[in-house]
Design a protein around this motif. Structure first.
Motif, PDB file in Angstrom:
ATOM      1  N   VAL A  49      61.611 -47.313 -67.100  1.00  0.00           N
ATOM      2  CA  VAL A  49      61.606 -46.025 -66.391  1.00  0.00           C
ATOM      3  C   VAL A  49      61.279 -46.213 -64.907  1.00  0.00           C
ATOM      4  O   VAL A  49      61.990 -45.733 -64.018  1.00  0.00           O
ATOM      5  CB  VAL A  49      60.596 -45.068 -67.055  1.00  0.00           C
ATOM      6  CG1 VAL A  49      60.460 -43.786 -66.238  1.00  0.00           C
ATOM      7  CG2 VAL A  49      61.037 -44.733 -68.473  1.00  0.00           C
ATOM      8  N   CYS A  50      60.192 -46.936 -64.624  1.00  0.00           N
ATOM      9  CA  CYS A  50      59.787 -47.137 -63.219  1.00  0.00           C
ATOM     10  C   CYS A  50      60.789 -48.026 -62.472  1.00  0.00           C
ATOM     11  O   CYS A  50      61.069 -47.801 -61.292  1.00  0.00           O
ATOM     12  CB  CYS A  50      58.391 -47.750 -63.165  1.00  0.00           C
ATOM     13  SG  CYS A  50      57.102 -46.687 -63.843  1.00  0.00           S
ATOM     14  N   GLY A  51      61.322 -49.035 -63.161  1.00  0.00           N
ATOM     15  CA  GLY A  51      62.317 -49.879 -62.506  1.00  0.00           C
ATOM     16  C   GLY A  51      63.585 -49.123 -62.173  1.00  0.00           C
ATOM     17  O   GLY A  51      64.151 -49.291 -61.089  1.00  0.00           O
ATOM     18  N   GLY A  52      64.041 -48.273 -63.097  1.00  0.00           N
ATOM     19  CA  GLY A  52      65.223 -47.466 -62.803  1.00  0.00           C
ATOM     20  C   GLY A  52      64.989 -46.484 -61.663  1.00  0.00           C
ATOM     21  O   GLY A  52      65.841 -46.308 -60.792  1.00  0.00           O
ATOM     22  N   SER A  53      63.802 -45.870 -61.656  1.00  0.00           N
ATOM     23  CA  SER A  53      63.486 -44.936 -60.566  1.00  0.00           C
ATOM     24  C   SER A  53      63.420 -45.658 -59.226  1.00  0.00           C
ATOM     25  O   SER A  53      63.947 -45.177 -58.216  1.00  0.00           O
ATOM     26  CB  SER A  53      62.149 -44.237 -60.851  1.00  0.00           C
ATOM     27  OG  SER A  53      62.196 -43.555 -62.089  1.00  0.00           O
ATOM     28  N   SER A  94      55.205 -52.453 -61.110  1.00  0.00           N
ATOM     29  CA  SER A  94      54.158 -51.429 -61.036  1.00  0.00           C
ATOM     30  C   SER A  94      54.038 -50.646 -62.339  1.00  0.00           C
ATOM     31  O   SER A  94      52.931 -50.307 -62.774  1.00  0.00           O
ATOM     32  CB  SER A  94      54.459 -50.477 -59.876  1.00  0.00           C
ATOM     33  OG  SER A  94      55.717 -49.848 -60.066  1.00  0.00           O
ATOM     34  N   GLY A  95      55.176 -50.354 -62.977  1.00  0.00           N
ATOM     35  CA  GLY A  95      55.110 -49.636 -64.242  1.00  0.00           C
ATOM     36  C   GLY A  95      54.427 -50.438 -65.341  1.00  0.00           C
ATOM     37  O   GLY A  95      53.593 -49.908 -66.096  1.00  0.00           O
ATOM     38  N   MET A  96      54.764 -51.721 -65.453  1.00  0.00           N
ATOM     39  CA  MET A  96      54.110 -52.568 -66.453  1.00  0.00           C
ATOM     40  C   MET A  96      52.613 -52.703 -66.178  1.00  0.00           C
ATOM     41  O   MET A  96      51.781 -52.638 -67.090  1.00  0.00           O
ATOM     42  CB  MET A  96      54.771 -53.944 -66.456  1.00  0.00           C
ATOM     43  CG  MET A  96      56.187 -53.971 -66.986  1.00  0.00           C
ATOM     44  SD  MET A  96      56.922 -55.616 -66.883  1.00  0.00           S
ATOM     45  CE  MET A  96      55.810 -56.552 -67.935  1.00  0.00           C
ATOM     46  N   ALA A 133      64.896 -48.470 -58.446  1.00  0.00           N
ATOM     47  CA  ALA A 133      66.238 -48.927 -58.066  1.00  0.00           C
ATOM     48  C   ALA A 133      67.064 -47.796 -57.460  1.00  0.00           C
ATOM     49  O   ALA A 133      67.760 -47.979 -56.452  1.00  0.00           O
ATOM     50  CB  ALA A 133      66.947 -49.513 -59.289  1.00  0.00           C
ATOM     51  N   ILE A 134      66.981 -46.613 -58.050  1.00  0.00           N
ATOM     52  CA  ILE A 134      67.737 -45.476 -57.515  1.00  0.00           C
ATOM     53  C   ILE A 134      67.229 -45.080 -56.134  1.00  0.00           C
ATOM     54  O   ILE A 134      68.005 -44.862 -55.197  1.00  0.00           O
ATOM     55  CB  ILE A 134      67.658 -44.285 -58.496  1.00  0.00           C
ATOM     56  CG1 ILE A 134      68.388 -44.635 -59.801  1.00  0.00           C
ATOM     57  CG2 ILE A 134      68.245 -43.030 -57.868  1.00  0.00           C
ATOM     58  CD1 ILE A 134      68.229 -43.588 -60.872  1.00  0.00           C
ATOM     59  N   THR A 135      65.887 -45.016 -55.994  1.00  0.00           N
ATOM     60  CA  THR A 135      65.313 -44.566 -54.720  1.00  0.00           C
ATOM     61  C   THR A 135      65.604 -45.551 -53.590  1.00  0.00           C
ATOM     62  O   THR A 135      66.185 -45.201 -52.557  1.00  0.00           O
ATOM     63  CB  THR A 135      63.805 -44.379 -54.870  1.00  0.00           C
ATOM     64  OG1 THR A 135      63.549 -43.453 -55.941  1.00  0.00           O
ATOM     65  CG2 THR A 135      63.197 -43.848 -53.586  1.00  0.00           C
ATOM     66  N   LEU A 136      65.188 -46.803 -53.781  1.00  0.00           N
ATOM     67  CA  LEU A 136      65.389 -47.794 -52.728  1.00  0.00           C
ATOM     68  C   LEU A 136      66.865 -48.172 -52.573  1.00  0.00           C
ATOM     69  O   LEU A 136      67.290 -48.557 -51.481  1.00  0.00           O
ATOM     70  CB  LEU A 136      64.556 -49.041 -53.013  1.00  0.00           C
ATOM     71  CG  LEU A 136      63.033 -48.857 -52.904  1.00  0.00           C
ATOM     72  CD1 LEU A 136      62.327 -50.191 -53.070  1.00  0.00           C
ATOM     73  CD2 LEU A 136      62.649 -48.223 -51.583  1.00  0.00           C
ATOM     74  N   GLY A 137      67.631 -48.082 -53.667  1.00  0.00           N
ATOM     75  CA  GLY A 137      69.060 -48.342 -53.534  1.00  0.00           C
ATOM     76  C   GLY A 137      69.751 -47.318 -52.641  1.00  0.00           C
ATOM     77  O   GLY A 137      70.587 -47.674 -51.802  1.00  0.00           O
ATOM     78  N   ALA A 138      69.406 -46.034 -52.817  1.00  0.00           N
ATOM     79  CA  ALA A 138      69.981 -45.003 -51.955  1.00  0.00           C
ATOM     80  C   ALA A 138      69.535 -45.186 -50.507  1.00  0.00           C
ATOM     81  O   ALA A 138      70.347 -45.069 -49.572  1.00  0.00           O
ATOM     82  CB  ALA A 138      69.572 -43.618 -52.455  1.00  0.00           C
ATOM     83  N   PHE A 139      68.257 -45.490 -50.309  1.00  0.00           N
ATOM     84  CA  PHE A 139      67.765 -45.721 -48.943  1.00  0.00           C
ATOM     85  C   PHE A 139      68.451 -46.930 -48.307  1.00  0.00           C
ATOM     86  O   PHE A 139      68.858 -46.897 -47.143  1.00  0.00           O
ATOM     87  CB  PHE A 139      66.257 -45.922 -48.974  1.00  0.00           C
ATOM     88  CG  PHE A 139      65.653 -46.169 -47.619  1.00  0.00           C
ATOM     89  CD1 PHE A 139      65.497 -45.133 -46.719  1.00  0.00           C
ATOM     90  CD2 PHE A 139      65.244 -47.439 -47.251  1.00  0.00           C
ATOM     91  CE1 PHE A 139      64.943 -45.357 -45.471  1.00  0.00           C
ATOM     92  CE2 PHE A 139      64.690 -47.677 -46.004  1.00  0.00           C
ATOM     93  CZ  PHE A 139      64.537 -46.624 -45.115  1.00  0.00           C
ATOM     94  N   GLY A 140      68.576 -48.002 -49.074  1.00  0.00           N
ATOM     95  CA  GLY A 140      69.251 -49.187 -48.551  1.00  0.00           C
ATOM     96  C   GLY A 140      70.716 -48.936 -48.246  1.00  0.00           C
ATOM     97  O   GLY A 140      71.256 -49.469 -47.269  1.00  0.00           O
ATOM     98  N   ALA A 141      71.364 -48.110 -49.066  1.00  0.00           N
ATOM     99  CA  ALA A 141      72.763 -47.792 -48.802  1.00  0.00           C
ATOM    100  C   ALA A 141      72.916 -47.014 -47.500  1.00  0.00           C
ATOM    101  O   ALA A 141      73.829 -47.282 -46.702  1.00  0.00           O
ATOM    102  CB  ALA A 141      73.342 -46.995 -49.971  1.00  0.00           C
ATOM    103  N   ILE A 142      72.023 -46.068 -47.269  1.00  0.00           N
ATOM    104  CA  ILE A 142      72.093 -45.289 -46.022  1.00  0.00           C
ATOM    105  C   ILE A 142      71.865 -46.185 -44.810  1.00  0.00           C
ATOM    106  O   ILE A 142      72.606 -46.139 -43.824  1.00  0.00           O
ATOM    107  CB  ILE A 142      71.072 -44.143 -46.061  1.00  0.00           C
ATOM    108  CG1 ILE A 142      71.444 -43.145 -47.162  1.00  0.00           C
ATOM    109  CG2 ILE A 142      70.992 -43.436 -44.712  1.00  0.00           C
ATOM    110  CD1 ILE A 142      70.409 -42.073 -47.390  1.00  0.00           C
ATOM    111  N   VAL A 143      70.827 -47.021 -44.892  1.00  0.00           N
ATOM    112  CA  VAL A 143      70.550 -47.937 -43.777  1.00  0.00           C
ATOM    113  C   VAL A 143      71.705 -48.918 -43.582  1.00  0.00           C
ATOM    114  O   VAL A 143      72.102 -49.230 -42.451  1.00  0.00           O
ATOM    115  CB  VAL A 143      69.229 -48.681 -44.026  1.00  0.00           C
ATOM    116  CG1 VAL A 143      68.992 -49.740 -42.963  1.00  0.00           C
ATOM    117  CG2 VAL A 143      68.064 -47.705 -44.047  1.00  0.00           C
TER     118      VAL A 143
END
Length: 235
Positions: free
Chosen positions: A112-116, A183-185, A118-128
Motif C-alpha cells: 500500500v505505502c509503496g504504491g502510494s 516506511s510502511g514495513m 510510487a504514484i506520488t513521486l512518479g507524478a512529481f518526477g514526470a512533471i519535473v
C-alpha cells in the motif's frame, strides 16, 4: 596650375579612389547583409508565435482569470475536504477487518505505502522531467534552427519532453516505491510502539493543556462567581 584647379583634381582623385571597389569586398558585404537578413528572419519567426500567444492571452485574460479562480477554488475545496475523507477511510470497519485478517500485515503495508509513494513521486518526477526535458530539447533545437527554419525548436522540445517524462516518471516511481515500502514495513513492524508513543504524547499534551488553560480558566470563573455571590449577599 591654379590652386582651384589643383583642389578640383584632388577631389576628383579621391572620389575615383573611393569608387574603386574590389570584388572581394563586394562579396564580403553581400555575405554580411545575407547573414543579417537570415538572423532577422529567424528572430521574427521565433517572436511571431510568442507575440500571437501574448495577444491571445491578453484578449482572453478575463476568461483565463475566471478559469484560474475556478480551478483554485476546486483545488482548495478538495484539499480542505481531504482530511475528513481520509478519516472516513481510516475508520472504515471493513478496511480494518481486511487488515486484521491479513496473514502478512507487513507485506500489505509495503504494497500500500509503496504504491502510494510510487504514484506520488512518479507524478512529481514526470512533471519535473517534462519541464526540464522540454527546456533542454528547446535549447538543443535552437542550435540548428537557422538551418531548419525553426522547425527543430518544437521537435526538440517534444523529444526532450517525452524523454524527460519517461525518465522522471521511472526515477520518481522507483524512488517512491522503495521509500514508501520501507516506511510502511517499518511502521507496521513498530506499530505497537508507535501507538503507545502517540498515546503517551497525547496524554502529556492534554495534561499540559489542562494545567495551563483549563485549571486557570476554571479558577477565574469560580472566583468570579464567589465575588458576585458576595456582592449580592452584602446588598
Amino acid at each position: 596650375v591654379s590652386p582651384q584647379e589643383a583642389a578640383r583634381l584632388r577631389r576628383g582623385g579621391a572620389m575615383s579612389a573611393a569608387a574603386v571597389v574590389t570584388p572581394e569586398a563586394t562579396a564580403i558585404d553581400m555575405d554580411a547583409v545575407e547573414g543579417r537578413t537570415i538572423l532577422n528572419t529567424f528572430l521574427q519567426e521565433i517572436a511571431e508565435p510568442v507575440k500571437k500567444l501574448a495577444i491571445t492571452a491578453w484578449v482572453a485574460r478575463g476568461r483565463l482569470a475566471r478559469d484560474a479562480r475556478a480551478y483554485t477554488v476546486l483545488l482548495m475545496s478538495v484539499v480542505c475536504s481531504m482530511p475528513g475523507r481520509m478519516g472516513k477511510v481510516v475508520n472504515n470497519e471493513r478496511l480494518r477487518e481486511a487488515f486484521l485478517e491479513e496473514e502478512d500485515p507487513m507485506a500489505l503495508a509495503a504494497v500500500v505505502c509503496g504504491g502510494s509513494g510510487a504514484i506520488t513521486l512518479g507524478a512529481f518526477g514526470a512533471i519535473v522531467g517534462i519541464v526540464v526535458g522540454g527546456g533542454a530539447g528547446l535549447v538543443c533545437g535552437a542550435i540548428p534552427a537557422i538551418f531548419t527554419f525553426g522547425l527543430s525548436l518544437p521537435v526538440g522540445a517534444a523529444v526532450g519532453g517525452a524523454v524527460g517524462l519517461v525518465s522522471g516518471a521511472a526515477a520518481g516511481g522507483g524512488a517512491g516505491a522503495a521509500a514508501g515500502a520501507t516506511s510502511g514495513m517499518t511502521a507496521m513492524y513498530w506499530r505497537e510502539e508507535i501507538r503507545c508513543t502517540a498515546l503517551l504524547v497525547a496524554s502529556r499534551i492534554y495534561d499540559a493543556y489542562d494545567l495551563v488553560v483549563v485549571r486557570p480558566v476554571a479558577a477565574v470563573r469560580q472566583t468570579g462567581r464567589r465575588v458576585s455571590e458576595t456582592v449580592h449577599s452584602s446588598a
